[in-house]
Design an enzyme around this catalytic site. Structure first.
Site, PDB file in Angstrom:
ATOM      1  N   TYR A 147      47.208  45.192  33.631  1.00 57.02           N
ATOM      2  CA  TYR A 147      46.565  44.497  35.018  1.00 57.02           C
ATOM      3  C   TYR A 147      45.110  44.075  35.082  1.00 57.02           C
ATOM      4  O   TYR A 147      44.875  43.493  35.007  1.00 57.02           O
ATOM      5  CB  TYR A 147      46.444  45.339  36.348  1.00 57.02           C
ATOM      6  CG  TYR A 147      46.226  45.146  37.413  1.00 57.02           C
ATOM      7  CD1 TYR A 147      47.050  44.159  38.466  1.00 57.02           C
ATOM      8  CD2 TYR A 147      45.283  45.408  38.579  1.00 57.02           C
ATOM      9  CE1 TYR A 147      47.103  43.951  39.605  1.00 57.02           C
ATOM     10  CE2 TYR A 147      44.814  45.052  39.265  1.00 57.02           C
ATOM     11  CZ  TYR A 147      45.633  44.076  40.134  1.00 57.02           C
ATOM     12  OH  TYR A 147      45.394  43.381  41.200  1.00 57.02           O
ATOM     13  N   SER A 206      40.758  40.355  40.178  1.00 58.84           N
ATOM     14  CA  SER A 206      40.468  42.117  41.000  1.00 58.84           C
ATOM     15  C   SER A 206      39.224  42.039  40.184  1.00 58.84           C
ATOM     16  O   SER A 206      38.689  42.138  39.228  1.00 58.84           O
ATOM     17  CB  SER A 206      41.714  42.568  40.117  1.00 58.84           C
ATOM     18  OG  SER A 206      41.822  44.193  40.685  1.00 58.84           O
TER      19      SER A 206
END
Length: 267
Positions: free
Chosen positions: A172, A158
């Site tokens: 995350y 990401s």
């Protein structure tokens, strides 16, 4: 006509993945489904897994309209389910050309309320599960890889791993940063075994994870900081994965490919 034929041949030589054996985790929807569909349409033999067996089979049935796709339901965070899934895969294939680790989780909560259970869920899937499914599949990857055409590990990271997000999803981005570094570590140690490991770092993809932010902020607000002024498309993710899995990507390892329209990479 001859030049056209030559062009077609070089495209297939460099970017063709027909016949490659591919496993995509977290593939019943979103990015995983987009990548799996791209490989199926390109002629690969694709296996998909996700926690929801019914959704996994439904997705496989949908993708079989375009080619080969087999459902292998599995919760990557479960050691027993990983073992069972690898055993089922071995019933179909004696080698694996491409592993796409896409399965992931997100947990959002204010700092004062962020639960340990949420942190553990994210890390158990995004880092621990990814590591151990890779470990268990290394023998199949090694069986497929050669000096000129290595087997490929493609981890879906990401852009939150290398820039600081404004939303409270603490586990995350930390987990994705860990996955990015784990990928580079694997790349170095698996290279002698003819296995590469690379990262695709997507930006704003219209998945279930983004739905809440999209509803709250609106599309125009999300697009404003993106230089290319659109969200990440399914074809963007499929194209990046196919490139890394093809002959054109055979000499890349420990690389990070941002597919973000410049959102985090031009700041």
């Amino acid at each position: 006509m001859e030049s056209q034929a030559s062009s077609g041949n070089i495209i297939q030589e460099l970017f063709g993945v027909a016949g490659k054996r591919v496993l995509v985790t977290g593939a019943s929807r979103g990015i995983g489904q987009a990548i799996a569909e791209g490989f199926v349409k390109a002629g690969a033999r694709v296996y998909i897994c996700s926690r929801d067996a019914a959704k996994c089979e439904a997705t496989a049935e949908e993708l079989r309209r375009f080619g080969h796709c087999t459902a292998l339901p599995c919760d990557i965070a479960s050691a027993e389910q990983r073992r069972q899934m690898v055993a089922r895969l071995r019933e179909h294939e004696s080698a694996l050309d491409v592993l796409v680790n896409n399965a992931g989780a997100l947990w959002a909560a204010p700092l004062a309320e962020y639960p340990e259970s949420g942190w553990d869920k994210v890390f158990d899937l995004n880092v621990k599960g990814c590591f151990f499914i890779t470990k268990e599949l290394v023998p199949l990857l090694e069986a497929a890889g050669t000096h000129e055409d290595p087997a490929r590990i493609i981890n879906i990271g990401s852009i939150d791993a290398f820039h600081t997000p404004s939303h409270e999803t603490y586990a995350y981005p930390a987990s994705k940063a860990a996955l990015h570094h784990l990928t580079r570590h694997l790349a170095r140690l698996l290279a002698p075994r003819h296995i590469t490991a690379n990262i695709i770092a997507p930006g704003q993809f219209p998945s279930k994870m983004l739905a809440g932010t999209l509803e709250k902020k609106g599309l125009d607000t999300l697009l404003e900081p993106i230089p290319l002024k659109r969200l990440t498309a399914p074809s963007d993710m499929a194209g990046a994965a196919i490139y890394l899995a093809s002959r054109a990507g055979a000499y890349l390892t420990a690389a990070m490919v941002p597919v973000d329209g410049g959102l985090a990479t031009t700041l």
